[in-house]
Design an enzyme around this catalytic site. Structure first.
Site, PDB file in Angstrom:
ATOM      1  N   LYS A 112       0.852  -1.186   0.000  1.00 47.48           N
ATOM      2  CA  LYS A 112       0.000   0.000   0.000  1.00 47.48           C
ATOM      3  C   LYS A 112       0.891   1.239   0.000  1.00 47.48           C
ATOM      4  O   LYS A 112       1.671   1.461   0.919  1.00 47.48           O
ATOM      5  CB  LYS A 112      -0.919   0.017   1.217  1.00 47.48           C
ATOM      6  CG  LYS A 112      -1.813   1.262   1.242  1.00 47.48           C
ATOM      7  CD  LYS A 112      -2.449   1.471   2.591  1.00 47.48           C
ATOM      8  CE  LYS A 112      -3.052   2.865   2.655  1.00 47.48           C
ATOM      9  NZ  LYS A 112      -3.486   3.222   4.022  1.00 47.48           N
ATOM     10  N   GLY A 173      -7.813   9.227  10.269  1.00 46.37           N
ATOM     11  CA  GLY A 173      -8.001   9.289  11.713  1.00 46.37           C
ATOM     12  C   GLY A 173      -9.079  10.235  12.184  1.00 46.37           C
ATOM     13  O   GLY A 173      -9.285  10.398  13.399  1.00 46.37           O
ATOM     14  N   ALA A 199      -9.507   5.527   4.875  1.00 40.39           N
ATOM     15  CA  ALA A 199      -9.415   6.669   5.788  1.00 40.39           C
ATOM     16  C   ALA A 199     -10.755   7.377   5.949  1.00 40.39           C
ATOM     17  O   ALA A 199     -11.501   7.553   4.990  1.00 40.39           O
ATOM     18  CB  ALA A 199      -8.362   7.681   5.344  1.00 40.39           C
ATOM     19  N   GLY A 200     -11.024   7.774   7.192  1.00 40.15           N
ATOM     20  CA  GLY A 200     -12.188   8.589   7.493  1.00 40.15           C
ATOM     21  C   GLY A 200     -13.344   7.865   8.142  1.00 40.15           C
ATOM     22  O   GLY A 200     -14.240   8.487   8.703  1.00 40.15           O
ATOM     23  N   ASN A 221      -8.392   1.672  10.383  1.00 37.60           N
ATOM     24  CA  ASN A 221      -7.567   1.346  11.537  1.00 37.60           C
ATOM     25  C   ASN A 221      -8.096   2.040  12.790  1.00 37.60           C
ATOM     26  O   ASN A 221      -8.578   1.411  13.719  1.00 37.60           O
ATOM     27  CB  ASN A 221      -6.116   1.721  11.281  1.00 37.60           C
ATOM     28  CG  ASN A 221      -5.155   1.285  12.389  1.00 37.60           C
ATOM     29  OD1 ASN A 221      -3.972   1.570  12.342  1.00 37.60           O
ATOM     30  ND2 ASN A 221      -5.624   0.595  13.407  1.00 37.60           N
ATOM     31  N   THR A 222      -8.058   3.379  12.787  1.00 40.35           N
ATOM     32  CA  THR A 222      -8.413   4.149  13.976  1.00 40.35           C
ATOM     33  C   THR A 222      -9.820   3.853  14.465  1.00 40.35           C
ATOM     34  O   THR A 222     -10.068   3.774  15.673  1.00 40.35           O
ATOM     35  CB  THR A 222      -8.269   5.654  13.697  1.00 40.35           C
ATOM     36  OG1 THR A 222      -6.970   5.914  13.173  1.00 40.35           O
ATOM     37  CG2 THR A 222      -8.462   6.469  14.964  1.00 40.35           C
TER      38      THR A 222
END
Length: 269
Positions: A112, A173, A199-200, A221-222
Site C-alpha cells: 500500500k 483518523g 481513511a475517514g 484502523n483508527t
C-alpha cells in the site's frame, strides 16, 4: 470490472468473494495493525473483523527484530495477507525506500503506497504519489494506492498499473465518515480495478455507506483501534461491510418527494 465479485455458483447475486492482484478473498474489510494497546488486542480485533488482509506500517511495527515482540507471532502471515504501507512518508523517495526494505524483510510485493502532503491534513501528495507508483510498478511491486477523491487522478493511477485505488473518505483518523460520495461513485463507475475507501471511517454506518456506494472494500484502523471496545467494533465493522455490500447488490428503492402507501388504497371496504 477487474476483480468482479462472484460466489461459488458463478453468480453475482450473493457474491462472497472478490479478487485483488490475482488472489481471491472472502472479506472485503481490510484493517490496520497500529494504535492498539498491544499485539494481543490487535490479534483479537483482526479475528473479530474477519479480515484476511492487514496493513503494516513498516516504519512503526516490528516485523523483523526477533529480540522484540513481533506482529508475526500474533498474526500468521501464512493465513493473513500482510500489506506493508508507507505511513509517515512525505516524499516519493522515502516511500520507495520503505517498501524496498519491506520486500527484503518479508518478501512482500503487494503493498500500500501512501505519500502524505503535510502533517496537519495527511492528505495525499498526488505528484509524489505518481512518481513513487511509477518506480514501484517498474520494480515489480503490486501497488494499492491511497489517493485523493479525484476521478482523473484515479484513472491515471490505474493506467499506470496500480492494482487498486483507495480514495480517502475523510482525513486519516478523523472519523468523519464519507464526505465525498459523488466523487467516489464516479471513481467506482470508471474503474476496472478494485476501489476501496481508505481513511475517514468512524463507525459501522460509515463503512456501510462506503459499501452501498459500490466500493469493493473498506480499509480502516483508527475506527477500530480507538473504539471503547476494539474487538466489539471490529465485529460491528465486519457486519457493516457485509450488509452494505448486500444492500448495494439489492439496489435501494428510489427516493420520493411524497408518501407512497405500502398497501393499495383502492378496493377498500
Amino acid at each position: 470490472m477487474t476483480g468482479k465479485i462472484t460466489d461459488k455458483t458463478g453468480t453475482d447475486a450473493w457474491a462472497k468473494t472478490w479478487e485483488l492482484a490475482g488472489k481471491t478473498y472472502q472479506s472485503r474489510l481490510i484493517v490496520g495493525t497500529g494504535k492498539y494497546k498491544n499485539f494481543d488486542q490487535t490479534a483479537k480485533a483482526v479475528a473479530a473483523s474477519g479480515a484476511e488482509i492487514v496493513t503494516v506500517a513498516v516504519r512503526r511495527v516490528n516485523v523483523s527484530d526477533p529480540t522484540q515482540p513481533m506482529l508475526v507471532d500474533y498474526l500468521d502471515p501464512k493465513k493473513i495477507t500482510y500489506l506493508p504501507n508507507t505511513a509517515g512518508c512525505f516524499d516519493a523517495d522515502a516511500a520507495v525506500r520503505t517498501l524496498r526494505l519491506a520486500r527484503e524483510a518479508g518478501g512482500w510485493d503487494l503493498v500500500k503506497l501512501e505519500v502524505l502532503g503535510d502533517q496537519k491534513t495527511l492528505y495525499p501528495n498526488m505528484q509524489e504519489t505518481f512518481v513513487a507508483a511509477e518506480t514501484l510498478i517498474k520494480e515489480g511491486f503490486k501497488v494499492m494506492v491511497y489517493c485523493s477523491d479525484d476521478p482523473i487522478a484515479a484513472l491515471k493511477l490505474e493506467d499506470m498499473g496500480c492494482v487498486a485505488v483507495m480514495p480517502l473518505g475523510a482525513p486519516i483518523g478523523s472519523g468523519l465518515g464519507i464526505q465525498n460520495p459523488v466523487q467516489i461513485r464516479l471513481m467506482i463507475e470508471q474503474a476496472t480495478v478494485p476501489v476501496l475507501v481508505d481513511a475517514g471511517v468512524g463507525t459501522a454506518s460509515d463503512a456501510t455507506v462506503a459499501m452501498e456506494l459500490g466500493c469493493d472494500g473498506v480499509l480502516m484502523n483508527t475506527a477500530i483501534a480507538e473504539a471503547g471496545d476494539p474487538v466489539k467494533m471490529a465485529a460491528a465493522m465486519r457486519l457493516a461491510v457485509e450488509s452494505g455490500r448486500l444492500a448495494y447488490q439489492a439496489g435501494r428503492m428510489p427516493k420520493k418527494r411524497y408518501a407512497d402507501p405500502s398497501s393499495p388504497l383502492s378496493g377498500l371496504i
